[in-house]
Design a protein around this motif. Structure first.
Motif, mmCIF file in Angstrom:
data_model
loop_
_atom_site.group_PDB
_atom_site.id
_atom_site.type_symbol
_atom_site.label_atom_id
_atom_site.label_comp_id
_atom_site.label_asym_id
_atom_site.label_seq_id
_atom_site.Cartn_x
_atom_site.Cartn_y
_atom_site.Cartn_z
ATOM 1 N N GLY A 190 21.389 -55.897 -16.333
ATOM 2 C CA GLY A 190 21.742 -57.031 -17.175
ATOM 3 C C GLY A 190 21.143 -58.353 -16.736
ATOM 4 O O GLY A 190 20.657 -59.130 -17.587
ATOM 5 N N VAL A 191 21.171 -58.668 -15.431
ATOM 6 C CA VAL A 191 20.659 -59.953 -14.961
ATOM 7 C C VAL A 191 19.149 -60.092 -15.197
ATOM 8 O O VAL A 191 18.704 -61.100 -15.752
ATOM 9 C CB VAL A 191 21.030 -60.173 -13.474
ATOM 10 N N PRO A 192 18.325 -59.099 -14.817
ATOM 11 C CA PRO A 192 16.888 -59.209 -15.140
ATOM 12 C C PRO A 192 16.623 -59.226 -16.645
ATOM 13 O O PRO A 192 15.703 -59.908 -17.105
ATOM 14 C CB PRO A 192 16.281 -57.951 -14.495
ATOM 15 N N PHE A 193 17.435 -58.481 -17.405
ATOM 16 C CA PHE A 193 17.260 -58.468 -18.857
ATOM 17 C C PHE A 193 17.536 -59.856 -19.436
ATOM 18 O O PHE A 193 16.813 -60.335 -20.324
ATOM 19 C CB PHE A 193 18.203 -57.431 -19.481
ATOM 20 N N ALA A 194 18.571 -60.513 -18.916
ATOM 21 C CA ALA A 194 18.876 -61.880 -19.354
ATOM 22 C C ALA A 194 17.747 -62.836 -18.976
ATOM 23 O O ALA A 194 17.359 -63.708 -19.767
ATOM 24 C CB ALA A 194 20.193 -62.344 -18.734
ATOM 25 N N ALA A 195 17.206 -62.654 -17.759
ATOM 26 C CA ALA A 195 16.118 -63.519 -17.312
ATOM 27 C C ALA A 195 14.862 -63.324 -18.149
ATOM 28 O O ALA A 195 14.148 -64.293 -18.468
ATOM 29 C CB ALA A 195 15.817 -63.246 -15.839
ATOM 30 N N PHE B 3 14.628 -62.580 -21.241
ATOM 31 C CA PHE B 3 14.778 -63.211 -22.553
ATOM 32 C C PHE B 3 15.235 -64.666 -22.442
ATOM 33 O O PHE B 3 15.447 -65.336 -23.451
ATOM 34 C CB PHE B 3 15.775 -62.420 -23.409
ATOM 35 N N ASP B 4 15.414 -65.128 -21.192
ATOM 36 C CA ASP B 4 15.805 -66.510 -20.906
ATOM 37 C C ASP B 4 17.121 -66.892 -21.583
ATOM 38 O O ASP B 4 17.297 -68.012 -22.055
ATOM 39 C CB ASP B 4 14.693 -67.479 -21.336
ATOM 40 N N PHE C 152 24.392 -58.496 -23.610
ATOM 41 C CA PHE C 152 25.537 -58.100 -24.426
ATOM 42 C C PHE C 152 25.089 -57.388 -25.708
ATOM 43 O O PHE C 152 25.738 -56.443 -26.160
ATOM 44 C CB PHE C 152 26.390 -59.329 -24.753
ATOM 45 N N TYR C 153 23.985 -57.830 -26.252
ATOM 46 C CA TYR C 153 23.418 -57.121 -27.409
ATOM 47 C C TYR C 153 22.934 -55.730 -26.993
ATOM 48 O O TYR C 153 23.125 -54.749 -27.719
ATOM 49 C CB TYR C 153 22.257 -57.918 -28.001
ATOM 50 N N LEU C 154 22.322 -55.642 -25.803
ATOM 51 C CA LEU C 154 21.806 -54.362 -25.313
ATOM 52 C C LEU C 154 22.937 -53.356 -25.119
ATOM 53 O O LEU C 154 22.894 -52.238 -25.660
ATOM 54 C CB LEU C 154 21.073 -54.577 -23.991
ATOM 55 N N PHE C 155 23.967 -53.735 -24.366
ATOM 56 C CA PHE C 155 25.032 -52.798 -24.041
ATOM 57 C C PHE C 155 25.897 -52.490 -25.263
ATOM 58 O O PHE C 155 26.409 -51.370 -25.408
ATOM 59 C CB PHE C 155 25.894 -53.345 -22.901
#
Length: 417
Positions: free
Chosen positions: A169-174, A176-177, A183-186
């Motif tokens: 989640g943290v790298p995914f958020a980074a 997409f900035d 939250f959309y992914l999970f």
């Protein structure tokens, strides 16, 4: 869990019809994956909380309530689900619950402030609570005399979710900035998971009833209190309250403690939280021990160990490596051992026909406490700093739990084979 020999052997007398070992393995694996996604779904919120807090201007107490308040929905729905799963299809209940918490997750990034984000978190918690009650009731019935060991697999999946949630989640958020992206992914993955359960989990497995054993003695459960509300469920219920206060008090604000008090970077805090997930994966060992030895003494010893680890974590150790080790140990004790054995001990304290109700009692006591653990911990921080909060809620409280367990009467619990 793809090979059949690693799946606990189901109780033949507790099944309605036969089911091939491969079908058991596949169905159980998918159920474990659904629980892993449940953990990923809830765990990704914690390391992203500083960004969410900055974006909305939430106070530390508001952040603590958001971090753990969703478990109020989890607790109430989980308790009420205990009556539902004793009467209706567990498979249907699980599928519906996965859809509910996934929709709640998808709604979180759409929030405009504290109130609606809280509502979305509670809605997600409702789905997670219902799933937990139905899933653990299924395990308690299908793997009747090896329920703690089987629950250990669920615990391993949960630990895997705690580990993978922040790491993905943290790298995914980074990338997409925005903190909203995970939250959309999970949430989307949850909808896919509901479809997988529909296709792969047999009703022979999901609707199994815990039946009598092979002898008259095993069939006689008169030594277990007829009421689900008895001395043992009361004592274990208090232990569950304390377990919820400890584990969610830890997970809810631990990343904030690392970043704001110890000065860790976001990635370092995410790794520390993920290591608690690796620790939680010792649930398999915890469940095996729970089937072999007295859960009363196993839980009491775990409370003492948790107290020591928490004291070192919040008072003594400030190094990166030290926090990594302690986070692993906290996950192993507070999640792997306490959650697995509190849940199954509560089931063993009621007669087989009340397994759903016993699991519902666990959900109520554990998660109501968890719901307020974050805001209580935040208030303690305000009153006595991080060290004092860790001391009172995570070190002294577990010792109270160890004392309360002395009231448990193991002779009035379902016997092991």
């Amino acid at each position: 869990m793809s090979s059949t020999h690693v799946v606990p052997t189901p109780e033949k007398e507790g099944r309605q019809g036969s089911l091939a070992p491969a079908a058991v393995a596949v169905g159980f694996a998918v159920l474990c994956l659904s629980w892993m996604l449940n953990a990923m779904d809830r765990q990704v919120f914690y390391p992203l909380l500083p960004e969410i807090r900055e974006d909305f201007g939430f106070s530390l107490e508001q952040s603590g309530l958001l971090a753990t308040g969703f478990t109020l929905g989890l607790a109430i729905a989980g308790f009420l689900a205990g009556f539902v799963v004793d009467r209706f299809s567990r498979k249907t209940v699980i599928i519906g619950s996965v859809l509910v918490y996934s929709l709640g997750t998808l709604a979180v990034p759409l929030a405009s402030g504290f109130l609606d984000m809280s509502a979305y978190r509670i809605f997600s918690g409702i789905g997670e609570g219902v799933q937990a009650t139905a899933l653990y009731s299924l395990v308690g019935s299908f793997f009747f005399h090896r329920r703690a060991f089987a629950a250990g697999f669920i615990g391993v999946a949960f630990g895997g979710g705690i580990f993978l949630g922040p790491m993905i989640g943290v790298p995914f958020a980074a990338s997409f900035d925005t903190w909203r992206a995970p939250f959309y992914l999970f949430g989307g993955l949850g909808i896919v998971m509901a479809l997988l359960i529909l296709v792969t989990v047999s009703r022979t497995m999901s609707e199994a009833k815990s039946g009598p054993g092979s002898t008259a003695a095993e069939a006689d459960y008169s030594y277990v209190p007829a009421s689900a509300y008895n001395r043992n469920t009361l004592a274990f219920g208090i232990a569950c309250v304390i377990s919820g206060m400890v584990f969610y008090g830890f997970t809810g604000l631990y990343p904030t403690f690392l970043r704001e008090e110890l000065g860790f970077e976001a990635g370092q805090a995410a790794v520390a939280v993920s290591l608690s997930g690796l620790g939680a994966m010792v649930a398999l060992l915890a469940g095996w021990l729970g089937d072999k030895f007295s859960q009363k003494w196993l839980l009491a010893g775990t409370f003492v160990g948790t107290s020591i680890v928490a004291f070192l974590m919040y008072t003594v150790v400030s190094s990166l490596t030290g926090q990594y080790v302690l986070s692993f140990l906290m996950g192993a004790l507070a999640s792997g051992f306490l959650f697995t054995n509190c849940s199954t001990a509560m089931q063993r304290s009621v007669r087989p026909e009340h397994v759903g109700r016993g699991q519902g009692l666990f959900m109520l006591t554990y998660y109501v406490a968890a719901a307020f653990s974050g805001v209580v911990f935040a208030r303690l921080v305000a009153l006595s700093d991080w060290s004092g909060a860790g001391m009172w809620q995570l070190s002294i409280l577990p010792l109270v739990g160890a004392v309360v367990l002395m009231a448990v009467d193991p002779k009035r619990m379902i016997r092991r084979l």
